[in-house]
Design a protein around this motif. Structure first.
Motif, PDB file in Angstrom:
ATOM      1  N   GLU A 105      -3.554   5.356  -4.556  1.00 39.56           N
ATOM      2  CA  GLU A 105      -4.731   5.120  -5.403  1.00 39.56           C
ATOM      3  C   GLU A 105      -4.604   3.715  -5.985  1.00 39.56           C
ATOM      4  O   GLU A 105      -3.522   3.322  -6.425  1.00 39.56           O
ATOM      5  N   HIS A 106      -5.703   2.985  -6.003  1.00 39.77           N
ATOM      6  CA  HIS A 106      -5.692   1.619  -6.529  1.00 39.77           C
ATOM      7  C   HIS A 106      -6.340   1.614  -7.906  1.00 39.77           C
ATOM      8  O   HIS A 106      -7.552   1.507  -8.029  1.00 39.77           O
TER       9      HIS A 106
ATOM     10  N   HIS B  34       0.635  -2.032   3.692  1.00 40.29           N
ATOM     11  CA  HIS B  34      -0.689  -1.442   3.853  1.00 40.29           C
ATOM     12  C   HIS B  34      -0.570   0.037   3.491  1.00 40.29           C
ATOM     13  O   HIS B  34       0.465   0.668   3.730  1.00 40.29           O
ATOM     14  N   ASP B  35      -1.628   0.583   2.925  1.00 35.95           N
ATOM     15  CA  ASP B  35      -1.620   1.998   2.529  1.00 35.95           C
ATOM     16  C   ASP B  35      -1.182   2.905   3.674  1.00 35.95           C
ATOM     17  O   ASP B  35      -0.385   3.820   3.485  1.00 35.95           O
ATOM     18  N   HIS B  36      -1.721   2.662   4.871  1.00 34.08           N
ATOM     19  CA  HIS B  36      -1.430   3.556   5.989  1.00 34.08           C
ATOM     20  C   HIS B  36       0.053   3.547   6.376  1.00 34.08           C
ATOM     21  O   HIS B  36       0.540   4.503   6.960  1.00 34.08           O
TER      22      HIS B  36
ATOM     23  N   MET C  58      -6.447   4.333   8.419  1.00 31.25           N
ATOM     24  CA  MET C  58      -7.522   3.522   7.889  1.00 31.25           C
ATOM     25  C   MET C  58      -7.023   2.721   6.688  1.00 31.25           C
ATOM     26  O   MET C  58      -6.235   3.211   5.902  1.00 31.25           O
ATOM     27  N   LEU C  59      -7.520   1.525   6.570  1.00 34.52           N
ATOM     28  CA  LEU C  59      -7.158   0.645   5.467  1.00 34.52           C
ATOM     29  C   LEU C  59      -8.401   0.393   4.619  1.00 34.52           C
ATOM     30  O   LEU C  59      -9.409  -0.099   5.126  1.00 34.52           O
TER      31      LEU C  59
ATOM     32  N   LEU D 126       5.331   9.104   4.146  1.00 35.75           N
ATOM     33  CA  LEU D 126       6.746   8.829   3.914  1.00 35.75           C
ATOM     34  C   LEU D 126       7.335   9.841   2.939  1.00 35.75           C
ATOM     35  O   LEU D 126       6.675  10.312   2.021  1.00 35.75           O
ATOM     36  N   ARG D 127       8.605  10.162   3.149  1.00 31.64           N
ATOM     37  CA  ARG D 127       9.359  11.048   2.264  1.00 31.64           C
ATOM     38  C   ARG D 127       9.658  10.294   0.965  1.00 31.64           C
ATOM     39  O   ARG D 127       9.992   9.108   0.994  1.00 31.64           O
ATOM     40  N   VAL D 128       9.528  10.960  -0.168  1.00 24.01           N
ATOM     41  CA  VAL D 128       9.833  10.371  -1.467  1.00 24.01           C
ATOM     42  C   VAL D 128      11.057  11.085  -2.017  1.00 24.01           C
ATOM     43  O   VAL D 128      11.071  12.310  -2.118  1.00 24.01           O
TER      44      VAL D 128
END
Length: 188
Positions: free
Chosen positions: A140-141, A116-118, A1-2, A123-125
């Motif tokens: 978070e925006h 896009h957020d999705h 979801m976006l 993803l690995r950090v």
């Protein structure tokens, strides 16, 4: 979801609400008939308050979807009317609700440094030296900058400002985000 917007406070007495836009294409996303999937913020109850309901004392449940009836723009914010929301009390109950669209059919952004957020969730950090810190839980925006909510590999969460100085590389194909963080940031 976006997430494309968030409902703000009511405007007037006829069910209008302000909408804080979170998309670069508001004229495409916010047109009459647009359907939004709702998400109640984690810090709120789903049963959000009284409504003009047939049964006395009935509680208003935020609907799973909202259909935009109309929108007008004023000082950078949308003032919207959604189908079935024609009362200030019900509009007040929607305050803070996220408006989302299904991201499955969206084309990727044209700018290679825009995401896009999705695309980022999951993803690995890892650090520039290759040390794994965890995975992206969500974005978070915040007013100053977007924040990566990191699900740390040892448990808990941390916030990482999504700025080039701290996030020099986003490798979607490799499934990773490389971060260059000041010492102690993940301990806060």
């Amino acid at each position: 979801m976006l997430v494309v917007g968030q409902i703000g406070k009511p405007h007037g007495i006829r069910g209008e609400v302000t909408v804080v836009v979170r998309t670069d294409e508001p004229e495409e996303r916010f047109t009459a008939g647009s359907v939004f999937i709702t998400e109640v913020p984690r810090d709120r109850r789903v049963s959000a308050g009284p409504a003009a309901a047939p049964a006395p004392g009935a509680r208003f449940e935020v609907p799973k979807e909202l259909v935009l009836e109309s929108i007008r723009w004023h000082q950078g914010r949308g003032i919207a009317v959604f189908e079935g929301i024609h009362d200030r009390n019900v509009a007040e109950a929607l305050k803070g609700v996220y408006l989302q669209v299904d991201s499955a059919g969206l084309a990727p952004p044209e700018d290679p440094e825009e995401f896009h957020d999705h695309q980022l969730v999951g993803l690995r950090v890892e650090s520039v030296s290759g040390e794994e810190h965890g995975t992206v839980q969500r974005i978070e925006h915040a007013p100053a900058s977007d924040l990566i909510v990191l699900a740390k590999k040892d448990g808990g969460t941390a916030l990482i400002p999504f700025v080039t100085a701290m996030v020099p590389t986003v490798d979607l194909r490799g499934g990773r985000i490389v971060v260059d963080l000041p010492e102690g940031l993940l301990d806060l």
